[in-house]
Design an enzyme around this catalytic site. Structure first.
Site, PDB file in Angstrom:
ATOM      1  N   ASP A 112       0.848  -1.190   0.000  1.00  0.00           N
ATOM      2  CA  ASP A 112       0.000   0.000   0.000  1.00  0.00           C
ATOM      3  C   ASP A 112       0.892   1.252   0.000  1.00  0.00           C
ATOM      4  O   ASP A 112       1.311   1.726  -1.057  1.00  0.00           O
ATOM      5  CB  ASP A 112      -0.926  -0.066   1.217  1.00  0.00           C
ATOM      6  CG  ASP A 112      -1.891   1.095   1.285  1.00  0.00           C
ATOM      7  OD1 ASP A 112      -2.046   1.811   0.286  1.00  0.00           O
ATOM      8  OD2 ASP A 112      -2.507   1.295   2.361  1.00  0.00           O
TER       9      ASP A 112
ATOM     10  N   LYS B  79      -1.550  -1.781  -4.411  1.00  0.00           N
ATOM     11  CA  LYS B  79      -2.423  -0.599  -4.356  1.00  0.00           C
ATOM     12  C   LYS B  79      -1.554   0.625  -4.641  1.00  0.00           C
ATOM     13  O   LYS B  79      -1.214   1.380  -3.736  1.00  0.00           O
ATOM     14  CB  LYS B  79      -2.999  -0.495  -2.934  1.00  0.00           C
ATOM     15  CG  LYS B  79      -4.495  -0.498  -2.893  1.00  0.00           C
ATOM     16  CD  LYS B  79      -5.171  -0.169  -1.579  1.00  0.00           C
ATOM     17  CE  LYS B  79      -4.754  -0.743  -0.294  1.00  0.00           C
ATOM     18  NZ  LYS B  79      -5.667  -0.467   0.828  1.00  0.00           N
TER      19      LYS B  79
ATOM     20  N   PHE C 152     -10.111  -0.271   1.157  1.00  0.00           N
ATOM     21  CA  PHE C 152      -9.685  -1.184   2.204  1.00  0.00           C
ATOM     22  C   PHE C 152     -10.267  -2.564   1.911  1.00  0.00           C
ATOM     23  O   PHE C 152     -11.478  -2.732   1.820  1.00  0.00           O
ATOM     24  CB  PHE C 152     -10.125  -0.695   3.587  1.00  0.00           C
ATOM     25  CG  PHE C 152      -9.511  -1.501   4.691  1.00  0.00           C
ATOM     26  CD1 PHE C 152      -8.207  -1.253   5.094  1.00  0.00           C
ATOM     27  CD2 PHE C 152     -10.212  -2.531   5.293  1.00  0.00           C
ATOM     28  CE1 PHE C 152      -7.616  -2.023   6.082  1.00  0.00           C
ATOM     29  CE2 PHE C 152      -9.620  -3.303   6.289  1.00  0.00           C
ATOM     30  CZ  PHE C 152      -8.323  -3.045   6.684  1.00  0.00           C
ATOM     31  N   VAL C 153      -9.389  -3.541   1.747  1.00  0.00           N
ATOM     32  CA  VAL C 153      -9.828  -4.892   1.390  1.00  0.00           C
ATOM     33  C   VAL C 153      -9.480  -5.872   2.502  1.00  0.00           C
ATOM     34  O   VAL C 153      -8.623  -5.582   3.351  1.00  0.00           O
ATOM     35  CB  VAL C 153      -9.175  -5.338   0.063  1.00  0.00           C
ATOM     36  CG1 VAL C 153      -9.632  -4.477  -1.083  1.00  0.00           C
ATOM     37  CG2 VAL C 153      -7.654  -5.336   0.161  1.00  0.00           C
TER      38      VAL C 153
ATOM     39  N   ASP D 178      -6.737  -8.600   7.109  1.00  0.00           N
ATOM     40  CA  ASP D 178      -7.687  -8.530   8.222  1.00  0.00           C
ATOM     41  C   ASP D 178      -8.328  -7.159   8.380  1.00  0.00           C
ATOM     42  O   ASP D 178      -7.797  -6.143   7.912  1.00  0.00           O
ATOM     43  CB  ASP D 178      -6.983  -8.879   9.528  1.00  0.00           C
ATOM     44  CG  ASP D 178      -6.066  -7.738   9.997  1.00  0.00           C
ATOM     45  OD1 ASP D 178      -5.171  -7.347   9.216  1.00  0.00           O
ATOM     46  OD2 ASP D 178      -6.263  -7.231  11.117  1.00  0.00           O
TER      47      ASP D 178
HETATM   48  P1  IMP Z   1       2.141  -0.573   3.626  1.00  0.00           P
HETATM   49  O1  IMP Z   1       3.265  -0.577   4.608  1.00  0.00           O
HETATM   50  O2  IMP Z   1       1.269   0.649   3.776  1.00  0.00           O
HETATM   51  O3  IMP Z   1       2.559  -0.812   2.203  1.00  0.00           O
HETATM   52  O4  IMP Z   1       1.116  -1.701   4.002  1.00  0.00           O
HETATM   53  C1  IMP Z   1       1.455  -3.009   4.152  1.00  0.00           C
HETATM   54  C2  IMP Z   1       0.601  -3.677   5.191  1.00  0.00           C
HETATM   55  O5  IMP Z   1      -0.545  -2.872   5.590  1.00  0.00           O
HETATM   56  C3  IMP Z   1       0.028  -4.956   4.632  1.00  0.00           C
HETATM   57  O6  IMP Z   1       0.918  -6.029   4.801  1.00  0.00           O
HETATM   58  C4  IMP Z   1      -1.256  -5.096   5.396  1.00  0.00           C
HETATM   59  O7  IMP Z   1      -1.014  -5.760   6.607  1.00  0.00           O
HETATM   60  C5  IMP Z   1      -1.699  -3.674   5.696  1.00  0.00           C
HETATM   61  N1  IMP Z   1      -2.710  -3.211   4.712  1.00  0.00           N
HETATM   62  C6  IMP Z   1      -2.543  -2.287   3.736  1.00  0.00           C
HETATM   63  N2  IMP Z   1      -3.685  -2.127   3.019  1.00  0.00           N
HETATM   64  C7  IMP Z   1      -4.593  -2.969   3.574  1.00  0.00           C
HETATM   65  C8  IMP Z   1      -5.970  -3.302   3.255  1.00  0.00           C
HETATM   66  O8  IMP Z   1      -6.610  -2.773   2.329  1.00  0.00           O
HETATM   67  N3  IMP Z   1      -6.556  -4.243   4.056  1.00  0.00           N
HETATM   68  C9  IMP Z   1      -5.914  -4.854   5.083  1.00  0.00           C
HETATM   69  N4  IMP Z   1      -4.629  -4.589   5.395  1.00  0.00           N
HETATM   70  C10 IMP Z   1      -3.975  -3.664   4.645  1.00  0.00           C
END
Ligand code: IMP
Length: 181
Positions: free
Chosen positions: A104, A132, A153-154, A160
Site C-alpha cells: 500500500d 495498491k 480497504f480490502v 484482516d
Molecule cells: P504498507 O506498509 O502501507 O505498504 O502496508 C502493508 C501492510 O498494511 C500490509 O501487509 C497489510 O497488513 C496492511 N494493509 C494495507 N492495506 C490494507 C488493506 O486494504 N486491508 C488490510 N490490510 C492492509
C-alpha cells in the site's frame, strides 16, 4: 456466515488460484539458476498466499517468516524497526524473495528491504498478491504482482480488519455497517 459481512468480492478464489500458478511459473523460471532462494513471508497477512504460491514454485526453496513493524520506515540502525519475530537463518549472501499480501504505502516493504540489505542479502525482490499503487508514499514497484487494485480497504485471504476475516478464501470489501459496530 462471514459472507453476509462482505459488500463485494474483488478477487475470487479462482482468480487467486490462477495468480499463484502464473507467479509460481514466472518465479520458477527466474530463479532456476539461483541456489536455494529464501521465500520470506511477512506475518500474518502472507500466510494463505505464501502457502499457495510456494506450492507452485518448482524449485528447492527455503521458507522463512518475519513479523516486523516499522517506526520510521527507515533503517539506519536496528533500533528503527521492531522485530516481533525474526528469521531463523542468516540472510548474508542469500537471494530473498519477500511474499506480501498487499503493498500500500510501501513503508513496510521499504523497511524490510533496507533491513535485509543491511544484513548482507545478495538480492531482495518482492512478490505481492495485491498492489495498491495509489496508496504509495514511498515509491516502490514490486517485481511480481498478482493484481493491481484501487485505493480501497480490502480483506480476506490473509488480510484482516481488526484481526478478523483473514480466513476468507477470497479478497473482498466489507459492508460499511460492519465498521460502525
Ligand atoms: P504498507 O506498509 O502501507 O505498504 O502496508 C502493508 C501492510 O498494511 C500490509 O501487509 C497489510 O497488513 C496492511 N494493509 C494495507 N492495506 C490494507 C488493506 O486494504 N486491508 C488490510 N490490510 C492492509
Amino acid at each position: 456466515m462471514l459472507e453476509k459481512d462482505i459488500e463485494r468480492i474483488l478477487v475470487t478464489e479462482q482468480e487467486i488460484k490462477d495468480i499463484c500458478k502464473r507467479l509460481g511459473k514466472q518465479i520458477t523460471e527466474d530463479y532456476k539458476h539461483v541456489d536455494k532462494p529464501i521465500l520470506l513471508g511477512l506475518l500474518k497477512g502472507c500466510v494463505p498466499f505464501m502457502s499457495d504460491l510456494a506450492k507452485e514454485i518448482d524449485l528447492k526453496i527455503e521458507i522463512e517468516y518475519m513479523d516486523v513493524s516499522s517506526y520510521h520506515g527507515n533503517i539506519t540502525s536496528s533500533g528503527d524497526v521492531k522485530i516481533r519475530k525474526d528469521m531463523n537463518t542468516s540472510v548474508a549472501g542469500r537471494d530473498i524473495l519477500i511474499a506480501e499480501d498487499i503493498v500500500d504505502t510501501g513503508k513496510t516493504i521499504d523497511t524490510i528491504i533496507k533491513l535485509l540489505k543491511h544484513r548482507g542479502a545478495k538480492s531482495v525482490e518482492v512478490v505481492t498478491l495485491l498492489d495498491k499503487p495509489e496508496g504509495r508514499i514511498i515509491p516502490f514497484e514490486p517485481k511480481y504482482v498478482g493484481v493491481t487494485i484501487p485505493k480501497a480497504f480490502v480483506l480476506g485471504y490473509g488480510l484482516d480488519y481488526d484481526e478478523l476475516y483473514r480466513n476468507l478464501p477470497y479478497v473482498g470489501i466489507l459492508k460499511q455497517e460492519i465498521y460502525k459496530k
